[in-house]
Design an enzyme around this catalytic site. Sequence first.
Site, short mmCIF file in Angstrom:
data_model
loop_
_atom_site.label_atom_id
_atom_site.label_comp_id
_atom_site.label_asym_id
_atom_site.label_seq_id
_atom_site.Cartn_x
_atom_site.Cartn_y
_atom_site.Cartn_z
N ASP A 70 0.83 2.83 3.69
CA ASP A 70 -0.06 3.88 3.17
C ASP A 70 0.74 5.17 2.98
O ASP A 70 0.26 6.27 3.28
CB ASP A 70 -1.27 4.11 4.09
CG ASP A 70 -2.37 4.92 3.39
OD1 ASP A 70 -2.23 5.24 2.20
OD2 ASP A 70 -3.38 5.22 4.06
N HIS A 74 -5.47 -0.50 5.78
CA HIS A 74 -5.39 0.35 6.99
C HIS A 74 -6.54 0.17 8.00
O HIS A 74 -7.28 1.10 8.29
CB HIS A 74 -5.24 1.83 6.63
CG HIS A 74 -6.09 2.32 5.48
ND1 HIS A 74 -7.44 2.14 5.40
CD2 HIS A 74 -5.74 3.01 4.37
CE1 HIS A 74 -7.90 2.70 4.29
NE2 HIS A 74 -6.87 3.23 3.65
N HIS A 104 -10.79 0.08 0.85
CA HIS A 104 -10.62 1.29 1.66
C HIS A 104 -12.00 1.49 2.30
O HIS A 104 -12.93 1.94 1.63
CB HIS A 104 -10.23 2.48 0.77
CG HIS A 104 -10.29 3.81 1.45
ND1 HIS A 104 -9.17 4.54 1.74
CD2 HIS A 104 -11.33 4.55 1.90
CE1 HIS A 104 -9.51 5.68 2.33
NE2 HIS A 104 -10.83 5.71 2.43
N HIS A 133 0.82 -1.22 0.00
CA HIS A 133 0.00 0.00 0.00
C HIS A 133 0.85 1.26 0.00
O HIS A 133 1.18 1.81 1.04
CB HIS A 133 -0.90 -0.02 1.25
CG HIS A 133 -1.99 1.01 1.22
ND1 HIS A 133 -3.19 0.83 1.85
CD2 HIS A 133 -2.07 2.22 0.63
CE1 HIS A 133 -3.96 1.88 1.64
NE2 HIS A 133 -3.29 2.74 0.91
N ASP A 173 -8.67 2.94 -3.60
CA ASP A 173 -8.14 3.54 -2.38
C ASP A 173 -8.15 5.07 -2.41
O ASP A 173 -7.92 5.69 -3.43
CB ASP A 173 -6.70 3.09 -2.12
CG ASP A 173 -6.26 3.47 -0.72
OD1 ASP A 173 -6.61 2.74 0.20
OD2 ASP A 173 -5.59 4.51 -0.56
N GLY A 207 -2.79 12.37 5.05
CA GLY A 207 -1.78 11.34 4.82
C GLY A 207 -0.38 11.80 5.20
O GLY A 207 -0.13 12.98 5.43
N HIS A 232 1.43 5.18 -2.22
CA HIS A 232 0.97 6.14 -3.22
C HIS A 232 2.21 6.77 -3.85
O HIS A 232 2.92 7.52 -3.19
CB HIS A 232 0.10 7.22 -2.57
CG HIS A 232 -1.16 6.66 -1.97
ND1 HIS A 232 -2.32 6.51 -2.69
CD2 HIS A 232 -1.43 6.19 -0.73
CE1 HIS A 232 -3.26 5.98 -1.91
NE2 HIS A 232 -2.75 5.77 -0.72
#
Length: 382
Positions: free
Chosen positions: A280, A212, A175, A56, A148, A295, A58
Amino acid sequence: MKTFYTNAKIFRNGRFEPGLIAVEGGRIAAAGEPRPGDRVVDLGGRHLVPGLVDVHVHLREPGFPQKETIATGTAAAARGGYTTVCSMPNLNPAPDTPATLGEQLEIIRRDAVVRVKPYGTITMGQRGCGELVDFAALAPQVVGFSDDGRGVQSAAVMAKAFAVCSQRGLTLMSHAEDMDVSPWDYRLAENLETVRNLHLCGYYGARLHLCHVSTKEAVEAVQQAKWAGAPVTCEVTPHHLWFTRDTLDYRVNPPLREAADVEALVEGIRLGVVDAIATDHAPHTAGEKAAGAAGMVGLETAFAVCYTKLCVQQGLPLARLQELMSTAPAAILGLENKGGLAPGMDADLVLVDLHARWTVDAARLHSKSKNSPYHGQELRGQ
Ligand code: DOR
């Protein structure tokens, strides 16, 4: 020419053994004796482990290169001990067709310094409703499907996604956030959508991975679903283990929770209800963060945060942490199991110094964004 890494504690098949490992042409080689011309590297008794796997992250490309690029994100991954990361599809364009996915694959081929496995979206345009993607068309090039950043809001659309994925043996990532509920009760928002997705998982028998997980109710729901035989796995993040809403005021989705939730996550790890730890990793520029973006970056601090919290403070064996951060996430997505470190496998190896004590300096992170609330924190293990 082989390189011999000697004087190491090597993680093989679930435990650490003193020894050496040989690498040739990027692959683990049969050891034997070093010959003239071979390189010998003394690892000083440190731990040599299979590279970490993050299901996970980004990486923000294509679409948001001001936050992160494949180049900077994978450099951060390598620095953090990760050799495989799985990139979430909240991108522009979102990878909802082979063509839009292709844009990301091209950048990965060009710039990635660790292995990157992308997800496809569940819905077209990642809208969380409306039309589903063509799962079969995307499946050969993705490790799973995710919307997500937002939950799939329509129960009917998610049910259809489960129906298709169960027939094709594909994995859905959840998510869990009911976005009608989250503005006034984010806890209820996670719990409601978790229970809905677990029900659909059991009903259709399609593989589900919950991202998460952050509340004790969600952990309990996962435990019950597992008892009932649902093909479900779940992850927790380092930040939901480390912080509570009382120790840090920081915007992240799901939000930081209560001390009782942290206890439930740790207990879930001990009991095996929690399968994996995933970062994440969510980079944002300082300006975006100031404007309320949710985030934090996490790739470069995850191991040390989890080692400090779980092993040093809670007495979890290092072998279990290795499983949570490497072998289990690889298994969840059907990636190569590095646990054996057998000859012929890619030499995805990470050297870990458990005696290191270091203080996080956000300015020195390899990630393009510096949104790390661990800045100034002293951690163990590097
Ligand atoms: O805090 C978060 N940030 N949670 C998510 O689910 C998405 C992520 C992002 O993409 O920034």
